[in-house]
Write a protein that holds these residues in place. Structure first.
Motif, PDB file in Angstrom:
ATOM      1  N   THR A 177      33.354  47.428  40.584  1.00  0.00           N
ATOM      2  CA  THR A 177      33.660  46.052  40.963  1.00  0.00           C
ATOM      3  C   THR A 177      32.426  45.221  40.694  1.00  0.00           C
ATOM      4  O   THR A 177      31.301  45.649  40.955  1.00  0.00           O
ATOM      5  N   THR A 227      31.131  33.624  33.662  1.00  0.00           N
ATOM      6  CA  THR A 227      32.130  34.696  33.608  1.00  0.00           C
ATOM      7  C   THR A 227      32.146  35.411  32.267  1.00  0.00           C
ATOM      8  O   THR A 227      32.099  36.640  32.205  1.00  0.00           O
ATOM      9  N   GLN A 241      41.363  43.639  36.423  1.00  0.00           N
ATOM     10  CA  GLN A 241      41.875  42.534  37.221  1.00  0.00           C
ATOM     11  C   GLN A 241      40.715  41.680  37.716  1.00  0.00           C
ATOM     12  O   GLN A 241      39.607  42.170  37.926  1.00  0.00           O
ATOM     13  N   VAL A 242      41.004  40.391  37.929  1.00  0.00           N
ATOM     14  CA  VAL A 242      40.059  39.479  38.559  1.00  0.00           C
ATOM     15  C   VAL A 242      40.740  38.894  39.792  1.00  0.00           C
ATOM     16  O   VAL A 242      41.889  38.451  39.714  1.00  0.00           O
ATOM     17  N   VAL A 243      40.040  38.938  40.918  1.00  0.00           N
ATOM     18  CA  VAL A 243      40.589  38.407  42.168  1.00  0.00           C
ATOM     19  C   VAL A 243      39.599  37.411  42.765  1.00  0.00           C
ATOM     20  O   VAL A 243      38.406  37.442  42.437  1.00  0.00           O
ATOM     21  N   PRO A 244      40.068  36.523  43.651  1.00  0.00           N
ATOM     22  CA  PRO A 244      39.148  35.567  44.303  1.00  0.00           C
ATOM     23  C   PRO A 244      38.081  36.298  45.104  1.00  0.00           C
ATOM     24  O   PRO A 244      38.341  37.340  45.711  1.00  0.00           O
ATOM     25  N   GLY A 245      36.882  35.730  45.096  1.00  0.00           N
ATOM     26  CA  GLY A 245      35.773  36.304  45.844  1.00  0.00           C
ATOM     27  C   GLY A 245      35.625  35.665  47.209  1.00  0.00           C
ATOM     28  O   GLY A 245      36.520  34.951  47.671  1.00  0.00           O
ATOM     29  N   LEU A 299      34.209  35.048  41.814  1.00  0.00           N
ATOM     30  CA  LEU A 299      35.359  35.915  41.595  1.00  0.00           C
ATOM     31  C   LEU A 299      34.865  37.357  41.618  1.00  0.00           C
ATOM     32  O   LEU A 299      33.668  37.613  41.495  1.00  0.00           O
ATOM     33  N   ALA A 342      35.587  41.033  39.665  1.00  0.00           N
ATOM     34  CA  ALA A 342      36.256  41.715  38.564  1.00  0.00           C
ATOM     35  C   ALA A 342      36.320  43.203  38.866  1.00  0.00           C
ATOM     36  O   ALA A 342      35.352  43.796  39.354  1.00  0.00           O
ATOM     37  N   TYR A 343      37.460  43.810  38.572  1.00  0.00           N
ATOM     38  CA  TYR A 343      37.629  45.253  38.656  1.00  0.00           C
ATOM     39  C   TYR A 343      37.671  45.779  37.227  1.00  0.00           C
ATOM     40  O   TYR A 343      38.438  45.308  36.400  1.00  0.00           O
TER      41      TYR A 343
END
Length: 51
Positions: free
Chosen positions: A8, A16, A32-36, A42, A44-45
């Protein structure tokens, strides 16, 4: 069977592409990218085959 390792990575909105390009050069693939924790960050996985 392919074995994977995962990571992560915190992403700053203004950098980015640069961050993902650096990880991509090391063989990591974005999953995947999710909100931080805040609006300017953000998470990133990433994954890559385990060596």
């Amino acid at each position: 069977m392919t074995k994977w390792e995962y990571s992560t990575v915190p992403l700053l909105v203004h950098a980015t592409k640069q961050i993902l390009d650096n990880w991509g050069q090391d063989g990591w693939e974005l999953v995947q990218v999710v909100p931080g924790p805040n609006p300017e960050q953000l998470v990133a996985y990433l994954k890559r085959p385990k060596q």
